[in-house]
Design an enzyme around this catalytic site. Structure first.
Site, mmCIF file in Angstrom:
data_model
loop_
_atom_site.group_PDB
_atom_site.id
_atom_site.type_symbol
_atom_site.label_atom_id
_atom_site.label_comp_id
_atom_site.label_asym_id
_atom_site.label_seq_id
_atom_site.Cartn_x
_atom_site.Cartn_y
_atom_site.Cartn_z
ATOM 1 C CG HIS A 99 18.590 2.655 27.008
ATOM 2 N ND1 HIS A 99 18.215 3.951 27.287
ATOM 3 C CD2 HIS A 99 17.465 1.914 27.200
ATOM 4 C CE1 HIS A 99 16.942 3.988 27.623
ATOM 5 N NE2 HIS A 99 16.462 2.764 27.573
ATOM 6 C CG ASP A 122 18.223 8.062 27.011
ATOM 7 O OD1 ASP A 122 19.218 8.810 27.061
ATOM 8 O OD2 ASP A 122 18.300 6.857 26.737
ATOM 9 C CG HIS A 124 22.136 10.263 24.903
ATOM 10 N ND1 HIS A 124 22.341 9.841 26.210
ATOM 11 C CD2 HIS A 124 23.187 11.048 24.589
ATOM 12 C CE1 HIS A 124 23.482 10.347 26.650
ATOM 13 N NE2 HIS A 124 24.020 11.089 25.695
ATOM 14 C CG ASP A 126 18.875 5.764 23.390
ATOM 15 O OD1 ASP A 126 19.956 6.376 23.241
ATOM 16 O OD2 ASP A 126 18.544 5.251 24.472
ATOM 17 C CG HIS A 139 24.438 2.956 24.118
ATOM 18 N ND1 HIS A 139 24.792 3.538 25.314
ATOM 19 C CD2 HIS A 139 25.119 3.637 23.169
ATOM 20 C CE1 HIS A 139 25.647 4.530 25.104
ATOM 21 N NE2 HIS A 139 25.862 4.605 23.812
ATOM 22 C CG ASP A 226 20.077 6.205 29.916
ATOM 23 O OD1 ASP A 226 20.857 6.500 30.835
ATOM 24 O OD2 ASP A 226 20.455 5.845 28.790
ATOM 25 C CG ASP A 228 21.941 9.194 29.782
ATOM 26 O OD1 ASP A 228 20.756 9.507 29.557
ATOM 27 O OD2 ASP A 228 22.618 8.521 28.973
ATOM 28 C CD GLU A 271 23.635 3.122 29.036
ATOM 29 O OE1 GLU A 271 24.796 3.044 29.508
ATOM 30 O OE2 GLU A 271 23.355 2.877 27.842
#
Length: 308
Positions: A99, A122, A124, A126, A139, A226, A228, A271
């Site tokens: 990412h 996402d 996360h 980021d 990332h 993403d 994830d 990802e």
């Protein structure tokens, strides 16, 4: 309008080999033909060149950020390629790769679209910087860099300016944020819909709220997805999987709704790590999600965009 496929075979942002193989895995599964079969002029622009560097040199250009110069160089090339695509009326799709590529893709799109909105899907945030990162993995920083937070070379990559206003950013599906990222969100105008809110209100209501919010503020949106963001039970082939995420159907609905909003002009899909996948489960889900976007895409009329 043509759909331009741009591969970004980079793993340096996550410091885990394998995500660099993602773009060619999509090609192996013939995603281009699937998009083309929907009636789009689809062109493969190839892969961005990413420099080779030894593990021993990962901190050579920054004391706490890994592969700093490699990531800056590759993202600058990506920004040029994305800008060239969108500024000529095409739809760039950046296939990752980790990412960290969001730094370059947003830099390129935001040069073409005067008042850009970002949808960041996402697990996360980021939203780390060099001061808050726990891992040193870039990332975890592209969204922060895009709103002007972080080291100068990331913030000012491609052009010396902030790429997007924080109030024009929507974050969806977050559930694994570092303390510094939580603090940044609290002190910004980012609109964040975490998984607790998705479970409480349902994905359709959350996405509708996001679309309505952005429609009143921006000229167009760049969607950065993403893998994830999806629950780890469904997607083994990604580097930093997190439980309690989106179901496959929720991910499909999310991408369908943004695609059909009439706002979406570009896309990151990141990802995928084929080395961690099991029988191409994650790769096939990813291919299906990409196809679903183009089954539902409503392209904004070009003269409605304020290019600058």
């Amino acid at each position: 309008m043509a759909v331009h496929i741009i591969g970004m075979p980079i793993y340096h942002g996550c410091d885990k080999f394998g995500s660099n193989l993602g773009p060619d895995k999509f090609r192996e599964l013939d995603v281009l033909s699937a998009i083309k079969s929907l009636g789009y002029d689809t062109r493969d622009l190839g892969n961005i060149e990413v420099a080779d560097v030894s593990v021993e040199d990962k901190y050579k250009h920054h004391p706490c950020l890994k592969y700093y110069d490699v990531i800056i160089d590759a993202n600058t090339k990506l920004a040029f390629k994305v800008y060239e695509s969108i500024s000529t009326g095409n739809f760039p799709v950046v296939l990752g790769g980790d990412h960290s590529l969001g730094i370059g893709s947003i830099a390129g799109v935001s040069k073409a679209v005067k008042n850009l909105g970002i949808v960041w899907i996402d697990a996360h945030g980021d939203l780390n910087t060099h001061d808050t990162t726990i891992t040193g993995n870039i990332h975890g920083m592209p969204l922060a860099a895009s709103i002007g937070k972080g080291p100068d070379k990331l913030v000012n990559l491609f052009e010396h300016r902030v790429k997007v206003k924080d109030e024009n950013v929507v974050h969806i599906a977050g559930r694994d944020l570092d303390p510094g990222e939580i603090e940044l969100i609290k002190n910004s105008k980012i609109k964040a819909f975490n998984m607790d809110e998705i479970r409480k209100y349902g994905i359709e209501k959350v996405v509708n709220n996001a679309i309505n919010y952005l429609r009143s503020k921006v000229d167009a949106i760049h969607v950065s997805f993403d893998i994830d963001s999806i629950d780890l039970a469904y997607v083994p082939g990604t580097g930093t999987p997190v439980k309690d995420g989106l179901t496959i159907e929720e991910a499909k609905k999310t991408l369908e709704m943004f695609a059909s909003s009439g706002l979406m002009v570009s896309l990151d899909f990141v990802e995928l790590n084929p080395l961690l996948d099991y029988n191409d489960v994650t790769a096939n889900i990813s291919s299906e999600l990409l196809t679903r976007i183009f089954e539902n895409l409503v392209v904004p009329v070009n003269d409605q965009l304020k290019l600058g």
